[in-house]
Design an enzyme around this catalytic site. Structure first.
Site, PDB file in Angstrom:
ATOM      1  CE  LYS A 211      -2.995   3.100   0.295  1.00 45.91           C
ATOM      2  NZ  LYS A 211      -4.241   3.365   0.953  1.00 45.91           N
ATOM      3  CB  CYS A 265      -3.680   8.797   0.628  1.00 43.89           C
ATOM      4  SG  CYS A 265      -5.363   8.706   1.216  1.00 43.89           S
TER       5      CYS A 265
HETATM    6  N1  SAJ Z   1      -2.146  14.997  -8.624  1.00 42.61           N
HETATM    7  C1  SAJ Z   1      -1.341  15.787  -9.434  1.00 42.61           C
HETATM    8  N2  SAJ Z   1      -1.061  15.352 -10.688  1.00 42.61           N
HETATM    9  C2  SAJ Z   1      -1.558  14.190 -11.183  1.00 42.61           C
HETATM   10  C3  SAJ Z   1      -2.356  13.378 -10.352  1.00 42.61           C
HETATM   11  C4  SAJ Z   1      -2.632  13.817  -9.056  1.00 42.61           C
HETATM   12  O1  SAJ Z   1      -0.883  16.860  -9.040  1.00 42.61           O
HETATM   13  O2  SAJ Z   1      -1.265  13.876 -12.348  1.00 42.61           O
HETATM   14  C5  SAJ Z   1      -2.447  15.446  -7.259  1.00 42.61           C
HETATM   15  C6  SAJ Z   1      -3.944  15.697  -7.003  1.00 42.61           C
HETATM   16  O3  SAJ Z   1      -4.313  16.971  -7.455  1.00 42.61           O
HETATM   17  C7  SAJ Z   1      -4.016  15.547  -5.491  1.00 42.61           C
HETATM   18  C8  SAJ Z   1      -2.964  14.491  -5.194  1.00 42.61           C
HETATM   19  O4  SAJ Z   1      -2.135  14.406  -6.342  1.00 42.61           O
HETATM   20  O5  SAJ Z   1      -3.663  16.756  -4.859  1.00 42.61           O
HETATM   21  C9  SAJ Z   1      -3.500  13.116  -4.866  1.00 42.61           C
HETATM   22  O6  SAJ Z   1      -4.580  12.786  -5.702  1.00 42.61           O
HETATM   23  P1  SAJ Z   1      -4.772  11.345  -6.363  1.00 42.61           P
HETATM   24  O7  SAJ Z   1      -5.983  11.376  -7.216  1.00 42.61           O
HETATM   25  O8  SAJ Z   1      -3.516  10.923  -7.026  1.00 42.61           O
HETATM   26  O9  SAJ Z   1      -4.917  10.353  -5.137  1.00 42.61           O
HETATM   27  P2  SAJ Z   1      -5.828  10.315  -3.800  1.00 42.61           P
HETATM   28  O10 SAJ Z   1      -5.023  10.871  -2.667  1.00 42.61           O
HETATM   29  O11 SAJ Z   1      -7.173  10.864  -4.018  1.00 42.61           O
HETATM   30  O12 SAJ Z   1      -5.989   8.707  -3.628  1.00 42.61           O
HETATM   31  C10 SAJ Z   1      -4.823   7.894  -3.566  1.00 42.61           C
HETATM   32  C11 SAJ Z   1      -5.003   6.725  -4.555  1.00 42.61           C
HETATM   33  N3  SAJ Z   1      -3.727   6.046  -4.731  1.00 42.61           N
HETATM   34  C12 SAJ Z   1      -3.204   5.806  -5.970  1.00 42.61           C
HETATM   35  O13 SAJ Z   1      -3.743   6.176  -6.992  1.00 42.61           O
HETATM   36  C13 SAJ Z   1      -1.924   5.028  -6.019  1.00 42.61           C
HETATM   37  C14 SAJ Z   1      -6.069   5.758  -4.040  1.00 42.61           C
HETATM   38  O14 SAJ Z   1      -6.166   4.605  -4.867  1.00 42.61           O
HETATM   39  C15 SAJ Z   1      -5.745   5.336  -2.591  1.00 42.61           C
HETATM   40  O15 SAJ Z   1      -6.720   4.460  -2.072  1.00 42.61           O
HETATM   41  C16 SAJ Z   1      -5.744   6.589  -1.743  1.00 42.61           C
HETATM   42  O16 SAJ Z   1      -4.665   7.436  -2.233  1.00 42.61           O
HETATM   43  C17 SAJ Z   1      -5.523   6.186  -0.302  1.00 42.61           C
HETATM   44  O17 SAJ Z   1      -6.496   6.192   0.459  1.00 42.61           O
HETATM   45  O18 SAJ Z   1      -4.399   5.816   0.066  1.00 42.61           O
END
Ligand code: SAJ
Length: 416
Positions: A211, A265
């Site tokens: 994870k 996360c």
């Molecule tokens: N972000 C960027 N650029 C991108 C993608 C995301 O700047 O290209 C930023 C987003 O704006 C945000 C942050 O990253 O601020 C996180 O967003 P996210 O959509 O990547 O992830 P979370 O935090 O909503 O959810 C993640 C997920 N993990 C992965 O995709 C590996 C989810 O599957 C997990 O269950 C969750 O963390 C968790 O609970 O751990």
């Protein structure tokens, strides 16, 4: 079968509600009486698509009730927060309290599953905490597949995406980390009730690291995109066009830069690896620092945009579009947009206008400040500077004429 879910937040509540929708009797536990009352009314305290319907039906049909303390059950699922303390040290106090509270009502044959994202070794710590309360029960030992303990324990990390939890909780493959192989099979049988995907059985330590690695992978990749945005800024190259071009390569898939990485996360979990192995986790640490430095880069851009108007900041109005940590949700936790807005407020502008289409009440921390939550059109009309912080769907369809003559800081590249 009775299931007791400890922690009724973004993971525990959907898990409890989905289980209840499969006609399993679920008792949800939360230390917050307000949350307990809300759920028992069939309502929810968080915003997540379709969750309200699931919870309402589960409560109305008497398959879900919320309480303050764990009650006897066949299965206990722990979904409490694992934040870090000021120095990036993991705070396992919520897991410890949950383990001790569960231990009081444990009975022979029960299954205990830790879902909270945790540093490697936490499941074993949880066993130690339960053992301290209950020396009359036997618990599994990692690697000892011969001994059949009274209690089965496993770590099955949640992997659902905020904003799409109700679908992902059913459709995502599950890593099932048993303390022993028997524990893994016991836990798998529970997920079989509501998960329509593959189960990958392993030990609890590998599941814990899996994870953390998944979220670190994403963090490192976002850091790469964010670093490219700093490089492109110096070279006067449009980073979004650059990434689009590079991604035409069949084996390149660069993510998108932004104002930083938020949420509870991805901005947290990599530190659990860094904390336990700082010498080895150099890249993971560097990625965290790159992503955490991005709000300062944006603030620098805002300062330059203000200077280029040739006016004093006290004569300028600034509009910030978006507060949540990612698009089209209302979750403001660890949001880089909020970090930026906090600083913008102290920069001396005549007015700071905030637009967040997913919330209706201005966050408490801005209540006594000279800040307004307004509609997009209203905020754009008066602004001298427009800062796009979150790529919410409504912002993508803004009439670009409304932006003409204004200084623009577009951190998500939607108007570039
Ligand atoms: N972000 C960027 N650029 C991108 C993608 C995301 O700047 O290209 C930023 C987003 O704006 C945000 C942050 O990253 O601020 C996180 O967003 P996210 O959509 O990547 O992830 P979370 O935090 O909503 O959810 C993640 C997920 N993990 C992965 O995709 C590996 C989810 O599957 C997990 O269950 C969750 O963390 C968790 O609970 O751990």
């Amino acid at each position: 079968m009775n299931v007791c879910v400890i922690g009724l937040g973004y993971i525990g509540l959907p898990t409890a509600a989905v289980l209840a929708s499969k006609r399993v009797k679920v008792v949800g536990v939360d230390v917050n009486q307000l949350i307990v009352n809300t759920i028992n009314k069939g309502e929810i305290h968080i915003s997540e698509p379709e969750l309200d319907i699931l919870v309402r039906e589960a409560v109305q049909n008497n398959y879900l009730k919320a309480v303050i303390k764990p009650e006897k059950a066949d299965v206990f699922m722990v979904a409490v927060p694992t934040p870090f303390k000021g120095n990036y040290k993991p705070d396992l106090s919520y897991i410890m309290s949950a383990a001790k509270a569960i231990a009081k009502v444990l009975e022979k044959g029960n299954i205990v599953i830790l879902e909270s994202t945790s540093p490697v070794g936490t499941t074993e710590k949880m066993i130690k905490w339960m053992k301290e309360e209950r020396d009359d029960l036997s618990f599994p030992e990692l690697g000892n597949n011969v001994f059949r303990s009274d209690i089965s324990v496993a770590h099955c990390p949640e992997r659902v995406l905020p904003g799409d939890i109700v679908r992902e909780i059913v459709e995502n493959d599950r890593v099932i980390g048993g303390v022993t192989s028997y524990c893994a099979v016991q836990a798998k049988n529970i997920y079989n009730i509501f998960v329509d995907a593959n189960f990958i059985l392993t030990d609890c330590r590998t599941a814990e690291l899996s994870k953390l690695v998944e979220n670190s992978f994403r963090d490192v990749n976002i850091a790469f995109a964010n670093e490219l945005s700093l490089i492109c800024d110096k070279l006067d190259i449009n980073v979004w066009e650059l990434i689009k071009l590079a991604n035409h390569h069949p084996r390149v898939n660069i993510l998108q830069p932004g104002p930083g990485v938020g949420g509870h996360c991805i901005a947290v979990d990599p530190w659990f690896i860094v904390d336990s192995l700082p010498e080895q986790a150099k890249l993971i640490r560097a990625a965290r620092l790159v992503n955490d430095s991005k709000p300062n880069f944006v603030l620098d851009k805002i300062e330059k945009a203000a200077n280029s108007t040739g006016k004093e900041k006290s004569k300028l109005k600034i509009t910030c579009l978006g507060l949540s940590f990612k698009p089209d949700i209302d979750d403001l936790r660890e949001s880089p947009a909020m970090i930026i807005v906090d600083k913008v407020i102290s920069m001396g502008f005549s007015e700071v206008l905030l637009v967040e289409p997913n919330i209706s009440v201005i966050p408490k921390r801005y209540k006594d400040k000279l800040v307004d939550l307004c509609s997009t059109n209203e905020a754009l009309k008066v602004a001298d500077i427009v800062v796009l912080l979150v790529d919410h769907a409504p912002f993508k369809s803004i009439n670009l004429e409304l932006l003409s003559g204004k200084q623009i800081v577009d951190t998500r590249g939607i108007w570039s």
